[in-house]
Enzyme design. Structure first.
Site, PDB file in Angstrom:
ATOM      1  N   ASP A  28      35.250  17.114  19.041  1.00 44.37           N
ATOM      2  CA  ASP A  28      35.306  18.030  17.898  1.00 44.37           C
ATOM      3  C   ASP A  28      36.595  17.760  17.144  1.00 44.37           C
ATOM      4  O   ASP A  28      37.596  17.336  17.712  1.00 44.37           O
ATOM      5  CB  ASP A  28      35.232  19.492  18.349  1.00 44.37           C
ATOM      6  CG  ASP A  28      34.687  20.392  17.235  1.00 44.37           C
ATOM      7  OD1 ASP A  28      33.497  20.763  17.309  1.00 44.37           O
ATOM      8  OD2 ASP A  28      35.436  20.704  16.281  1.00 44.37           O
ATOM      9  N   SER A  59      18.756  18.473   8.157  1.00 40.92           N
ATOM     10  CA  SER A  59      18.658  19.916   7.893  1.00 40.92           C
ATOM     11  C   SER A  59      17.454  20.134   6.987  1.00 40.92           C
ATOM     12  O   SER A  59      17.010  19.199   6.302  1.00 40.92           O
ATOM     13  CB  SER A  59      19.931  20.365   7.171  1.00 40.92           C
ATOM     14  OG  SER A  59      19.741  21.623   6.550  1.00 40.92           O
ATOM     15  N   LYS A  98      22.667  15.451   3.741  1.00 44.72           N
ATOM     16  CA  LYS A  98      21.624  15.492   4.773  1.00 44.72           C
ATOM     17  C   LYS A  98      20.446  14.585   4.409  1.00 44.72           C
ATOM     18  O   LYS A  98      19.786  14.036   5.294  1.00 44.72           O
ATOM     19  CB  LYS A  98      21.163  16.938   4.991  1.00 44.72           C
ATOM     20  CG  LYS A  98      22.229  17.806   5.681  1.00 44.72           C
ATOM     21  CD  LYS A  98      22.728  17.194   6.992  1.00 44.72           C
ATOM     22  CE  LYS A  98      23.507  18.174   7.846  1.00 44.72           C
ATOM     23  NZ  LYS A  98      24.050  17.563   9.082  1.00 44.72           N
ATOM     24  N   TYR A 103      25.772  19.187   0.261  1.00 45.43           N
ATOM     25  CA  TYR A 103      25.126  19.300   1.575  1.00 45.43           C
ATOM     26  C   TYR A 103      23.688  18.766   1.516  1.00 45.43           C
ATOM     27  O   TYR A 103      23.277  18.004   2.376  1.00 45.43           O
ATOM     28  CB  TYR A 103      25.151  20.767   2.011  1.00 45.43           C
ATOM     29  CG  TYR A 103      24.717  20.982   3.453  1.00 45.43           C
ATOM     30  CD1 TYR A 103      25.556  20.641   4.518  1.00 45.43           C
ATOM     31  CD2 TYR A 103      23.474  21.529   3.744  1.00 45.43           C
ATOM     32  CE1 TYR A 103      25.159  20.848   5.835  1.00 45.43           C
ATOM     33  CE2 TYR A 103      23.082  21.745   5.052  1.00 45.43           C
ATOM     34  CZ  TYR A 103      23.920  21.404   6.095  1.00 45.43           C
ATOM     35  OH  TYR A 103      23.525  21.606   7.401  1.00 45.43           O
ATOM     36  N   ASP A 129      38.168  13.151  14.715  1.00 44.24           N
ATOM     37  CA  ASP A 129      37.532  13.343  13.414  1.00 44.24           C
ATOM     38  C   ASP A 129      36.545  12.186  13.247  1.00 44.24           C
ATOM     39  O   ASP A 129      36.954  11.029  13.123  1.00 44.24           O
ATOM     40  CB  ASP A 129      38.609  13.315  12.315  1.00 44.24           C
ATOM     41  CG  ASP A 129      38.031  13.492  10.925  1.00 44.24           C
ATOM     42  OD1 ASP A 129      36.800  13.348  10.753  1.00 44.24           O
ATOM     43  OD2 ASP A 129      38.821  13.765   9.999  1.00 44.24           O
ATOM     44  N   VAL A 130      35.252  12.506  13.234  1.00 42.65           N
ATOM     45  CA  VAL A 130      34.258  11.430  13.210  1.00 42.65           C
ATOM     46  C   VAL A 130      34.270  10.634  11.908  1.00 42.65           C
ATOM     47  O   VAL A 130      33.676   9.560  11.846  1.00 42.65           O
ATOM     48  CB  VAL A 130      32.821  11.965  13.482  1.00 42.65           C
ATOM     49  CG1 VAL A 130      32.695  12.507  14.894  1.00 42.65           C
ATOM     50  CG2 VAL A 130      32.386  12.988  12.442  1.00 42.65           C
ATOM     51  N   ILE A 136      25.467  24.609  17.789  1.00 42.30           N
ATOM     52  CA  ILE A 136      24.372  23.892  18.442  1.00 42.30           C
ATOM     53  C   ILE A 136      24.917  22.811  19.379  1.00 42.30           C
ATOM     54  O   ILE A 136      24.449  22.645  20.508  1.00 42.30           O
ATOM     55  CB  ILE A 136      23.455  23.251  17.372  1.00 42.30           C
ATOM     56  CG1 ILE A 136      22.875  24.343  16.457  1.00 42.30           C
ATOM     57  CG2 ILE A 136      22.341  22.443  18.021  1.00 42.30           C
ATOM     58  CD1 ILE A 136      22.306  23.808  15.132  1.00 42.30           C
ATOM     59  N   VAL A 149      19.992  28.483  11.365  1.00 40.65           N
ATOM     60  CA  VAL A 149      20.153  28.842  12.783  1.00 40.65           C
ATOM     61  C   VAL A 149      21.116  30.026  12.878  1.00 40.65           C
ATOM     62  O   VAL A 149      22.185  30.018  12.232  1.00 40.65           O
ATOM     63  CB  VAL A 149      20.736  27.638  13.561  1.00 40.65           C
ATOM     64  CG1 VAL A 149      20.892  27.971  15.041  1.00 40.65           C
ATOM     65  CG2 VAL A 149      19.860  26.395  13.378  1.00 40.65           C
TER      66      VAL A 149
HETATM   67  N1  LIG Z   1      23.507  26.160  11.649  1.00 36.75           N
HETATM   68  C1  LIG Z   1      22.494  25.886  10.834  1.00 36.75           C
HETATM   69  O1  LIG Z   1      21.880  26.792  10.240  1.00 36.75           O
HETATM   70  C2  LIG Z   1      22.062  24.465  10.628  1.00 36.75           C
HETATM   71  C3  LIG Z   1      20.867  24.209   9.942  1.00 36.75           C
HETATM   72  C4  LIG Z   1      20.474  22.897   9.718  1.00 36.75           C
HETATM   73  C5  LIG Z   1      21.250  21.857  10.184  1.00 36.75           C
HETATM   74  N2  LIG Z   1      22.405  22.133  10.846  1.00 36.75           N
HETATM   75  C6  LIG Z   1      23.194  21.006  11.310  1.00 36.75           C
HETATM   76  O2  LIG Z   1      23.318  21.078  12.710  1.00 36.75           O
HETATM   77  C7  LIG Z   1      24.586  20.543  13.111  1.00 36.75           C
HETATM   78  C8  LIG Z   1      25.316  21.573  13.944  1.00 36.75           C
HETATM   79  O3  LIG Z   1      25.401  22.761  13.189  1.00 36.75           O
HETATM   80  P1  LIG Z   1      26.140  24.070  13.749  1.00 36.75           P
HETATM   81  O4  LIG Z   1      25.540  25.230  13.099  1.00 36.75           O
HETATM   82  O5  LIG Z   1      26.227  23.996  15.222  1.00 36.75           O
HETATM   83  O6  LIG Z   1      27.576  23.828  13.092  1.00 36.75           O
HETATM   84  P2  LIG Z   1      28.987  24.538  13.370  1.00 36.75           P
HETATM   85  O7  LIG Z   1      29.642  24.583  12.043  1.00 36.75           O
HETATM   86  O8  LIG Z   1      28.834  25.805  14.139  1.00 36.75           O
HETATM   87  O9  LIG Z   1      29.722  23.483  14.323  1.00 36.75           O
HETATM   88  C9  LIG Z   1      29.994  22.187  13.849  1.00 36.75           C
HETATM   89  C10 LIG Z   1      31.154  21.629  14.653  1.00 36.75           C
HETATM   90  O10 LIG Z   1      31.408  20.310  14.117  1.00 36.75           O
HETATM   91  C11 LIG Z   1      32.815  20.147  14.032  1.00 36.75           C
HETATM   92  N3  LIG Z   1      33.128  19.170  12.994  1.00 36.75           N
HETATM   93  C12 LIG Z   1      33.051  19.325  11.646  1.00 36.75           C
HETATM   94  N4  LIG Z   1      33.478  18.212  11.035  1.00 36.75           N
HETATM   95  C13 LIG Z   1      33.851  17.342  12.007  1.00 36.75           C
HETATM   96  C14 LIG Z   1      34.413  16.036  12.006  1.00 36.75           C
HETATM   97  N5  LIG Z   1      34.698  15.404  10.860  1.00 36.75           N
HETATM   98  N6  LIG Z   1      34.663  15.437  13.190  1.00 36.75           N
HETATM   99  C15 LIG Z   1      34.389  16.070  14.360  1.00 36.75           C
HETATM  100  N7  LIG Z   1      33.883  17.317  14.427  1.00 36.75           N
HETATM  101  C16 LIG Z   1      33.623  17.944  13.256  1.00 36.75           C
HETATM  102  C17 LIG Z   1      33.352  21.544  13.673  1.00 36.75           C
HETATM  103  O11 LIG Z   1      34.718  21.661  14.012  1.00 36.75           O
HETATM  104  C18 LIG Z   1      32.442  22.450  14.482  1.00 36.75           C
HETATM  105  O12 LIG Z   1      32.998  22.767  15.738  1.00 36.75           O
HETATM  106  C19 LIG Z   1      25.314  20.179  11.817  1.00 36.75           C
HETATM  107  O13 LIG Z   1      25.144  18.813  11.541  1.00 36.75           O
HETATM  108  C20 LIG Z   1      24.603  21.025  10.780  1.00 36.75           C
HETATM  109  O14 LIG Z   1      24.713  20.486   9.481  1.00 36.75           O
HETATM  110  C21 LIG Z   1      22.824  23.407  11.087  1.00 36.75           C
END
Ligand SMILES: NC(=O)c1ccc[n+]([C@@H]2O[C@H](COP(=O)([O-])OP(=O)(O)OC[C@H]3O[C@@H](n4cnc5c(N)ncnc54)[C@H](O)[C@@H]3O)[C@@H](O)[C@H]2O)c1
Length: 267
Positions: free
Chosen positions: A51, A158, A176, A172, A77-78, A32, A205
């Site tokens: 990232d 989420s 959240k 998780y 790393d955040v 996303i 998603v």
């Molecule tokens: N995909 C889903 O179904 C879904 C549903 C609800 C909420 N979310 C939330 O939406 C957001 C994005 O989800 P997504 O599916 O795109 O995730 P994803 O796992 O595809 O991408 C997440 C990115 O964050 C980076 N990341 C992880 N930890 C990190 C850190 N400590 N510092 C910097 N970067 C870091 C990862 O390397 C990755 O590239 C997340 O917060 C996730 O929890 C996702």
């Protein structure tokens, strides 16, 4: 199908809606966050993207540059204060301000397992990236937003934080839920400074994350069946709502938790 059909991805944002606005999008190397960064750049924004995984932010920045967009790639790393400070300093150095912070970064641990089988390391890392990371990024940009008298922070919760995760464990769900609490707290503290803080709470998603977690077609169909709209979100379904949250159209909204879950969460 028409534009009101929930199965159709339609987006209607003016081409220059975010012209010259400075965004910092975390976790923008995949999923996303990546799509969001690309869309923002096409809508005229300067996008700093970070990232954890080396090379991922650079890949997104390359895509943006190929489309003549403005991007700054940062590996950070955040959950590490020094990384966040370095990243925010780089954004300020390049563009002088941060108008909008989007805290999309977050890890999720292994697929669902019961709490007594969850390693403490998983709990710590899920909290570190989702909660500590969102806190550190907010803490670091807020003084600059206060000085500017304006700003937006958009956090990612989420459906897990609005109820219970169907795919992941208690770390998780709890992380959240904490993001939601942090959003409410910051919104109350900073509204008087012109800073709006909101959270999006997506349902599942379609993408790499969910593919890694669901085991086969049958499980995918079972998940779809729980969602009243009948399908997983497309990443663009989530990105469009984030664009709304960053735009002037949401100027009177702060402390909101927006469920974008195809009807999975009804609260
Ligand atoms: N995909 C889903 O179904 C879904 C549903 C609800 C909420 N979310 C939330 O939406 C957001 C994005 O989800 P997504 O599916 O795109 O995730 P994803 O796992 O595809 O991408 C997440 C990115 O964050 C980076 N990341 C992880 N930890 C990190 C850190 N400590 N510092 C910097 N970067 C870091 C990862 O390397 C990755 O590239 C997340 O917060 C996730 O929890 C996702």
């Amino acid at each position: 199908m028409n534009s009101m059909d929930p199965g159709v991805a339609v987006s209607t944002f003016a081409d220059d809606i975010f012209k010259d606005q400075v965004f910092l999008v975390t976790g923008a190397g995949r999923g996303i966050g990546k799509l969001l960064a690309e869309r923002l750049a096409r809508l005229g924004a300067h996008v700093a993207l970070c990232d954890l995984v080396a090379g991922r932010a650079e890949e997104t920045a390359k895509v943006i540059a190929a489309g003549q967009g403005s991007a700054l790639a940062l590996t950070a790393d955040v959950s590490k204060e020094e990384d966040v400070q370095r990243a925010v300093a780089a954004v300020l150095d390049r563009w002088g301000r941060v108008d909008v912070l989007v805290n999309s970064a977050g890890s999720y641990g292994a697929a669902y397992r019961v709490t007594h089988e969850t390693p403490v390391e998983e709990w710590d890392s899920v909290f570190a990236s989702n909660v500590r990371g969102s806190f550190l990024c907010a803490k670091t940009v807020l003084p600059h937003m206060v000085t500017a008298g304006r700003g937006r922070i958009i956090n990612f919760a989420s459906n897990a934080g609005r109820s219970v995760s169907p795919l992941l464990g208690c770390s998780y769900t709890a992380a959240k839920t904490a993001v939601i609490g942090m959003t409410r707290h910051l919104s109350r503290e900073y509204a008087r400074h012109g800073i709006l803080v909101n959270t999006i709470a997506p349902g599942p998603v379609a993408g790499e994350r969910v593919s890694e977690l669901i085991d086969g077609e049958a499980n995918g169909a079972a998940l779809n069946a729980q969602i009243p709209i009948g399908r997983l979100a497309d990443p663009s379904d989530i990105v469009d709502v984030v664009l709304f949250m960053a735009s002037g159209a949401s100027r009177y909204m702060t402390g909101a938790i927006l469920d974008v879950s195809g009807g999975l969460i009804l609260a």
